[in-house]
Enzyme design. Structure first.
Site, mmCIF file in Angstrom:
data_model
loop_
_atom_site.group_PDB
_atom_site.id
_atom_site.type_symbol
_atom_site.label_atom_id
_atom_site.label_comp_id
_atom_site.label_asym_id
_atom_site.label_seq_id
_atom_site.Cartn_x
_atom_site.Cartn_y
_atom_site.Cartn_z
ATOM 1 N N ALA A 121 7.990 8.442 6.771
ATOM 2 C CA ALA A 121 6.670 7.824 6.981
ATOM 3 C C ALA A 121 6.491 6.766 5.900
ATOM 4 O O ALA A 121 5.934 7.025 4.847
ATOM 5 C CB ALA A 121 5.569 8.884 6.909
ATOM 6 N N SER A 122 6.964 5.549 6.173
ATOM 7 C CA SER A 122 7.277 4.601 5.099
ATOM 8 C C SER A 122 6.159 3.659 4.679
ATOM 9 O O SER A 122 6.078 3.288 3.511
ATOM 10 C CB SER A 122 8.480 3.742 5.528
ATOM 11 O OG SER A 122 9.597 4.545 5.757
ATOM 12 N N PRO A 124 2.973 1.657 3.416
ATOM 13 C CA PRO A 124 3.267 0.215 3.385
ATOM 14 C C PRO A 124 4.573 -0.158 2.689
ATOM 15 O O PRO A 124 4.950 -1.307 2.663
ATOM 16 C CB PRO A 124 2.080 -0.364 2.615
ATOM 17 C CG PRO A 124 1.685 0.728 1.672
ATOM 18 C CD PRO A 124 1.916 2.015 2.427
ATOM 19 N N LYS A 127 7.090 3.635 -1.688
ATOM 20 C CA LYS A 127 8.159 4.598 -1.974
ATOM 21 C C LYS A 127 9.486 4.123 -1.404
ATOM 22 O O LYS A 127 10.545 4.382 -1.982
ATOM 23 C CB LYS A 127 7.773 5.968 -1.427
ATOM 24 C CG LYS A 127 6.499 6.538 -2.052
ATOM 25 C CD LYS A 127 6.083 7.839 -1.415
ATOM 26 C CE LYS A 127 4.706 8.259 -1.871
ATOM 27 N NZ LYS A 127 3.648 7.350 -1.355
ATOM 28 N N GLU A 145 8.320 4.172 10.513
ATOM 29 C CA GLU A 145 6.859 4.078 10.515
ATOM 30 C C GLU A 145 6.373 4.169 11.954
ATOM 31 O O GLU A 145 6.854 3.458 12.834
ATOM 32 C CB GLU A 145 6.382 2.782 9.860
ATOM 33 C CG GLU A 145 4.881 2.571 9.899
ATOM 34 C CD GLU A 145 4.076 3.746 9.358
ATOM 35 O OE1 GLU A 145 3.078 4.132 9.999
ATOM 36 O OE2 GLU A 145 4.467 4.291 8.294
ATOM 37 N N ASP A 190 6.785 11.827 3.082
ATOM 38 C CA ASP A 190 5.460 11.667 2.486
ATOM 39 C C ASP A 190 4.492 11.726 3.665
ATOM 40 O O ASP A 190 4.189 10.718 4.290
ATOM 41 C CB ASP A 190 5.367 10.341 1.735
ATOM 42 C CG ASP A 190 4.068 10.209 0.966
ATOM 43 O OD1 ASP A 190 3.721 11.150 0.232
ATOM 44 O OD2 ASP A 190 3.388 9.176 1.116
ATOM 45 N N CYS A 243 -0.848 13.318 -0.359
ATOM 46 C CA CYS A 243 -1.908 13.026 -1.335
ATOM 47 C C CYS A 243 -3.123 13.891 -1.003
ATOM 48 O O CYS A 243 -4.272 13.481 -1.156
ATOM 49 C CB CYS A 243 -2.262 11.533 -1.355
ATOM 50 S SG CYS A 243 -2.644 10.816 0.246
#
Length: 477
Positions: A121-122, A124, A127, A145, A190, A243
């Site tokens: 899940a790249s 913007p 990472k 993405e 992520d 997060c």
């Protein structure tokens, strides 16, 4: 001021470790985040960057868990995203906690040159570009993405940062376990989450918080984590991060995976990842970063080892046909390598593949050969050049990714600003025209220009021209 939903506070009260206080959490959540950046070592060393920027009034304080990450204080306010150094990809504006997952993934990884890695899940791209830098543009990095609009942002950041070892995909990441079963040496997930830890950046992040919605999110996270685990090679490493702050989206998602594959899942402790990591470490070895621990965003990071192969329940999908690229013939391969060397002093890497589509030429990571036909890719590697009637024309993205630390036509700060605004650069005196040249500042490329003797004709792609560039010298603001 952050809007702290009372239902949220009641929910996380039971998840917060006993040595932390809710009063501190509320107090830190009301504070603005410290600005932080990550220096892009694909283009410049951290030592060189600091030497350049400290005289301009940039005060950089090292972030303990990322050797190229720094909290930044400026003597006067500067819009970091509009500076020459940001636009040329010398640094990425990235929240400090966000630098933790790649650091965890790459700690103790071996043979970086030959790895095939997935970022599920790249966008913007913070990472993704951090991982590309840790790989030094070697191996293969698949960046996925799901959102089509965010794929464009991801590609723009990958190009700006000079990443060449990346292939982009645009899928619901739940397909990777089926389509690329046990293909990856390492994976970062992520995961999409509630964003509970982002309250300091987005004061309204928790306005609509409710437990039913969080429960639905956690079910999606479980499915994504299982897909990642299926796509991981035996012996491979998987980092799961969010997060979010609740156990529901974090520890419980990881425990679900361990319960489903008890003989193949091993949690690796992150207690010694960096100095004082133990302050955020859970009994399982995960990092559960609350905002008050390191004065940062909230984050969760788990490192998982796949200790054994698992049964493939679905048959391997049929290979896709009509791949539009073919390997460049030996003669064209040699011509392109000669063109880049004689014109720009760039040696194209021998470990990469020169591929062609019509009259376009691309540089693919060598590891792509084993994945062609298994999945549809949005974009692979970098576009090298177009074929002209007589010769070739190099592409901006190739120059950005391949011309690190070469001798360029160095511009002043004022000239660099003019260049990024799409303007030609007048030259003093009447010089002999030199044709295609790379223009740079700080020894790092900005792009291409045509040296006409009296001026440099601007060849910056129109979509990269900016209306406003600010001087990075804080003392002059």
């Amino acid at each position: 001021m952050a809007q702290l939903n009372q239902d949220f506070l009641d929910s996380i009260a039971k998840d917060m470790p006993s040595h932390l206080s809710m009063d501190d959490f509320i107090q830190y959540s009301a504070r603005p985040l410290r600005a932080s950046i990550r220096i892009n070592t694909l283009k410049i060393s951290s030592v060189h960057f600091i030497e350049l920027m400290e005289p301009k009034g940039w005060k950089l304080t090292p972030i303990p868990w990322c050797q190229d990450g720094f909290w930044i204080d400026l003597e006067n306010k500067v819009q970091l995203g509009n500076t020459v150094e940001h636009l040329q990809g010398l640094f990425y504006i990235q929240e400090a906690s966000s630098m933790l997952p790649p650091t965890a993934l790459f700690s103790q990884l071996n043979e970086i040159d030959n790895l095939t890695i997935l970022d599920m899940a790249s966008a913007p791209g913070s990472k993704t570009t951090q991982m590309a830098a840790l790989m030094d543009n070697s191996g293969l990095l698949i960046a996925n993405e799901y959102s089509s609009s965010r794929v464009k942002v991801l590609h723009a950041n990958i190009q700006r940062m000079g990443v060449s070892n990346c292939a982009l995909t645009h899928f619901d990441a739940r397909v990777f376990g089926e389509y690329l079963f046990e293909r990856f040496d390492a994976i970062l997930l992520d995961a999409p989450c509630s964003g509970e830890g982002t309250i300091r950046k987005d004061p309204s992040a928790l306005n609509g918080w409710n437990i039913d919605e969080i429960t639905k999110i956690a079910e999606t996270q479980k499915a994504l984590l299982e897909s990642a685990f299926l796509a991981l090679k035996p012996g491979g490493t998987l980092v799961y991060s969010t997060c979010a702050l609740s156990r529901l989206e974090n520890q419980q998602v990881c425990e679900y995976l361990k319960e489903k594959y008890p003989l193949a899942v091993e949690f690796e402790s992150l207690a010694s990842l960096f100095e004082h990591a133990d302050k955020a470490c859970t009994e399982e070895g995960f990092l559960h970063v609350w905002p008050q621990i390191y004065d940062s965003e909230g984050f969760f990071i788990a490192k998982i080892k796949k200790t054994a192969s698992i049964e493939r329940l679905k048959l391997e999908p049929k290979k896709q046909k009509n791949f539009p690229f073919s390997k460049a013939p030996h003669k064209i391969d040699a011509e392109l390598r000669h063109y880049f060397k004689s014109t720009f002093d760039i040696s194209l890497p021998t470990t990469s593949l020169i591929m062609m589509r019509d009259k376009e030429f691309w540089l693919f990571p060598k590891q792509m050969e084993q994945l062609i036909g298994l999945m549809r890719f949005q974009r692979i590697g970098i576009k090298l050049a177009d074929e002209l009637k007589h010769g070739y024309k190099a592409q901006h993205q190739a120059i950005q990714a391949l011309s690190k630390q070469l001798s360029h036509h160095e511009l002043s700060q004022a000239q660099a600003i003019e260049y990024l605004m799409g303007r030609d650069i007048p030259l003093d005196g009447s010089l002999k025209p030199q044709g295609e040249v790379i223009v740079s500042i700080h020894g790092s490329p900005l792009g291409l220009a045509k040296h006409l003797g009296k001026r440099l004709k601007n060849n910056l792609p129109r979509d990269l021209v900016r209306d406003k560039i600010v001087n990075s010298d804080a003392s002059s603001s």
